[in-house]
Design a protein around this motif. Structure first.
Motif, short mmCIF file in Angstrom:
data_model
loop_
_atom_site.label_atom_id
_atom_site.label_comp_id
_atom_site.label_asym_id
_atom_site.label_seq_id
_atom_site.Cartn_x
_atom_site.Cartn_y
_atom_site.Cartn_z
N UNK A 43 -20.02 -8.41 20.23
CA UNK A 43 -19.57 -9.79 20.16
C UNK A 43 -20.34 -10.46 19.03
N UNK A 98 -21.02 -23.36 27.21
CA UNK A 98 -19.66 -22.94 27.54
C UNK A 98 -18.82 -22.94 26.27
N UNK A 157 -12.22 -20.86 24.54
CA UNK A 157 -11.85 -19.69 23.73
C UNK A 157 -10.66 -20.01 22.84
N UNK A 158 -10.60 -19.32 21.72
CA UNK A 158 -9.48 -19.52 20.80
C UNK A 158 -8.17 -19.19 21.50
N UNK A 159 -8.26 -18.35 22.52
CA UNK A 159 -7.08 -17.91 23.26
C UNK A 159 -6.53 -19.02 24.16
N UNK A 160 -7.41 -19.93 24.56
CA UNK A 160 -6.94 -21.03 25.38
C UNK A 160 -7.65 -21.17 26.72
N UNK A 161 -8.52 -20.22 27.05
CA UNK A 161 -9.27 -20.30 28.30
C UNK A 161 -10.67 -20.83 28.03
N UNK A 162 -11.53 -20.70 29.03
CA UNK A 162 -12.91 -21.08 28.80
C UNK A 162 -13.83 -20.03 29.41
N UNK A 163 -15.03 -19.97 28.90
CA UNK A 163 -15.99 -19.02 29.45
C UNK A 163 -17.41 -19.48 29.13
N UNK A 164 -18.35 -18.84 29.78
CA UNK A 164 -19.76 -19.09 29.50
C UNK A 164 -20.19 -18.22 28.34
#
Lengths: 381, 351
Positions: free
Chosen positions: B278, B328, B331-338
């Protein structure tokens, strides 16, 4: 980046999300097991679950080679690594998995054992003819994707008549594991499977046809990019809505029905079915793993070295076995995030980047402001 | 510095050998190494005095000091080497306070068997880097260890800089609402290193971003009122993700990032894909993160983008106020993450 960016596009994700929301029947639950840890990782890394309606849930499966290897086999690998004449090579994640007595390959390496990470190949200088000692052992793990390279290494070793090379074989099989999940004493409710696409580049989609017929659960061979995962979920939802028990292939850019015949032939030449293999989580599963054929016995670490079979106890309270079957979520484990974290893993699922616990912890957890409280209620996904 | 003619006459033969224990023994071989290599290349008035210490005038303001040990495999990599890295790394640590760097010291641990020609290349590169930054290496030390006790050469550098009284840039000063700026693309250094490692070779045009950021920082500090810049940090080991987590913890805040705004070169992304890494966790050696008052974010962004080392600068997120203290990311994809701390090391994936 060509062939990558196309499968991560935000606008297409939105369109697929709308399709899924429209086609998923509100009164119905869709429990989709993504077999492979690679999918689990993609779901969390890109936030795929955020784009799906509440009644479409992913159940994380056992497809993480590091996770499913039982402690007892890891203990044997450590015994092997501790022999002064052995150099043990293995895949990187394996080094940190806790074994019996709080040992790990990383710890015995620090104590002086020669443990290396990386893919094994016979071209390594320590394996050249004329090198002293037992040379190197390869701690081979993985599903069908990683098996052909091990087969090639064994064939090369045989052709070159290497004296100082052996393989500790722990290769396991995907379709049999899927059966074992459904045949467990307390089976998990699963409506359909996302099949691992990398595995199917080797074995094709055909091995799942009989599975689908027998268990009446549809399978979609799914790529690992986030759009692949969403497209596959949509395909599974359509199959379920239509009550069609079929195998469909979303990953047509690399998977065919027949798979890679050459790789299959290499594997068949070198390996045979193991009568039984003890999986972490699934227990003893008949004909679920491979062993080295007698013709290559001189390269088989299990025959060459005496690797005593000792009983191994996992850390008390560790729910890896239930997590691997999809029976529990990582947050259902009392150890999750309290004593078990990626820095100090108690079970294999917290170690591997493909492990469900590691994915939850790294991407999806939300810590409660008050310490000591269970985090169950506060985790996304 | 005594007699340029004498040095040139001995240098040819001298540089063909390898480092041996006599180079650290205090005898003639060591003196020759110091005279013909270190003093000659680092050449400055302080070293020329030949003392065991450098005597420096104390400027007005506050002194800033930082030290950094440099161990890297391989010693030479696309875009730099351990010598230039040892200068840039320490200067960057000093200037992340807002300071102007003044002087460096250098300690060398040489492994017996190191080719003197390689040492010469490293020392020359270090000298060039120090000269370009205007920070002379004013004192140093050399030790030799037996073969197997080192990895070619280890270099520890210490830097001293000076900081005006009114500038207070510190990792604990991020405040909710602040903007998070990044000076350019991430992961270049880490991927350049990995691409040149013996057992992980792949063809790539990626070069390390190793660079000293003192002029960029000076322009940023000059462009806005003193209290505007709250934190500066260079995201080295552990990458951008680790640096932001450090700052969030130090300041007791949380952060949100926008993945689509974080610059990553296509070649670095491709290499990361291939290796299962990553880029958020891959090391940088010529980038900085700036956390500032939102009113000054655009000005600072302009200043950064007008500087050669900040052309690709971007506002990548903001500081938030919630109890979790998490970084947080949308994401470029449209979701979210830590975006978590790095656990263990970044390792290539299995399949």
């Amino acid at each position: 980046m060509k062939y990558i960016d196309e499968f991560r596009q935000h606008d297409l994700a939105g369109k697929l999300a709308a399709d899924i929301a429209r086609e998923a029947e509100h009164a119905r639950q869709y429990r989709l097991m993504e077999f492979c840890g690679g999918h689990t990782h993609a779901i969390f890394r890109y936030g795929v679950q955020d784009l799906l309606p509440e009644n479409v849930r992913f159940i994380h499966g056992p497809g993480c080679p590091v996770c499913v290897l039982p402690t007892q086999r890891l203990d044997q690998a450590i015994d092997l690594a501790e022999r002064p004449e052995v150099i043990l090579c293995t895949y990187a994640d394996m080094l940190r998995v806790p074994a019996s007595g709080r040992r790990s390959l990383l710890k015995v390496k620090a104590a002086g054992a020669d443990v290396r990470h990386g893919v094994f190949h016979t071209g390594r200088p320590e394996n050249r003819p004329g090198q002293p000692a037992a040379g190197s052992g390869f701690f081979a793990i993985g599903f069908e994707t990683t098996t052909p390279p091990t087969a090639v290494a064994l064939l090369q070793a045989s052709q070159e008549d290497l004296q100082n090379f052996s393989v500790f074989c722990n290769h396991v099989l995907t379709p049999v594991a899927m059966r074992a999940i459904l045949e467990a004493p307390e089976p998990v409710a699963i409506d359909g499977f996302l099949g691992p696409s990398h595995v199917s580049t080797i074995i094709g989609s055909r091995p799942y046809e009989q599975f689908v017929e027998q268990y009446r659960k549809p399978v979609v061979i799914a790529g690992f990019e986030p759009l692949d995962v969403m497209q596959s979920a949509l395909m599974l939802i359509r199959l379920l809505n239509d009550n069609r028990q079929e195998v469909e292939n979303e990953y047509t850019r690399a998977v065919t029905r027949e798979g890679n015949a050459k790789a299959q032939a290499l594997v068949a030449e070198v390996f045979q079915l193991r009568s039984v293999f003890a999986w972490r989580g699934l227990g003893d599963v008949a004909e679920s793993a491979l062993q080295i054929r007698p013709a290559f016995a001189r390269f088989d670490a299990e025959r060459r070295f005496s690797l005593p079979h000792r009983e191994a106890a996992d850390v008390k309270g560790c729910e890896c076995p239930a997590v691997l079957r999809g029976a529990k979520q990582p947050v259902d484990c009392k150890l999750f995030g309290t004593v078990c974290t990626p820095e100090n893993p108690m079970g294999s699922c917290m170690v591997s980047s493909e492990g469900a616990c590691a994915a939850y912890w790294s991407y999806g957890r939300l810590r409660q402001p008050v310490s000591g409280r269970r985090r169950k209620s506060a985790v996304i996904a | 510095m005594s007699g340029a003619a004498k040095k040139t006459s001995t240098a040819g033969g001298f540089l063909q050998g390898k480092v041996d224990m006599t180079h650290g023994s205090g005898g003639r071989a060591m003196a020759q190494l110091i005279d013909n290599l270190f003093i000659e290349r680092f050449d400055n008035e302080f070293l020329r005095q030949g003392n065991d210490q450098a005597c420096l005038a104390v400027p007005a303001g506050r002194l800033v000091m930082s030290t950094d040990g440099h161990v890297i495999d391989p010693l030479f990599f696309p875009g730099g080497d351990i010598g230039s890295l040892a200068v840039h790394g320490t200067i960057n640590d000093v200037v992340m306070s807002g300071a102007t760097p003044l002087y460096l010291s250098a300690g060398f641990i040489l492994e017996q068997g190191l080719a003197l020609a390689d040492l010469e290349k490293i020392v020359s590169s270090m000298a060039d880097a120090a000269r370009q930054c205007g920070t002379p290496i004013v004192t140093g030390d050399t030790k030799v260890v037996e073969k197997g006790s080192g990895d070619g050469v280890f270099i520890t550098t210490t830097g001293i800089g000076v900081l005006p009284e009114d500038i207070h840039i510190s990792g604990d000063r991020a405040r909710p609402g602040d903007a998070i700026l990044l000076s350019g693309s991430i992961g270049d250094h880490g991927i350049a290193i990995m691409s040149s490692r013996e057992n992980l070779e792949f063809e790539t045009s990626i070069v390390s971003d190793s660079a000293a950021l003192h002029t960029l920082v000076a322009e940023m500090v000059a462009a806005v009122p003193a209290p505007a810049i709250h934190c500066l940090r260079d995201p080295t080991r552990g990458g951008l993700a680790t640096t932001l987590n450090e700052l969030a913890r130090q300041s007791d805040v949380s952060m949100s990032l926008w993945e689509s705004e974080i610059p990553v070169k296509a070649s670095v992304r491709a290499a990361c894909e291939l290796l299962g890494l990553d880029p958020l966790y891959v090391a940088n050696e010529g980038k900085l993160v700036c956390i500032c008052h939102p009113d000054h974010a655009q000005t600072l962004l302009q200043v950064m983008q007008n500087h050669a080392l900040g052309i690709d600068a971007a506002i990548i997120g903001q500081v938030n106020d919630d109890a979790h203290g998490f970084v947080q990311m949308q994401t470029a994809f449209g979701g979210s993450r830590i975006v978590d701390w790095l656990a263990g090391e970044q390792l290539p994936r299995i399949c």
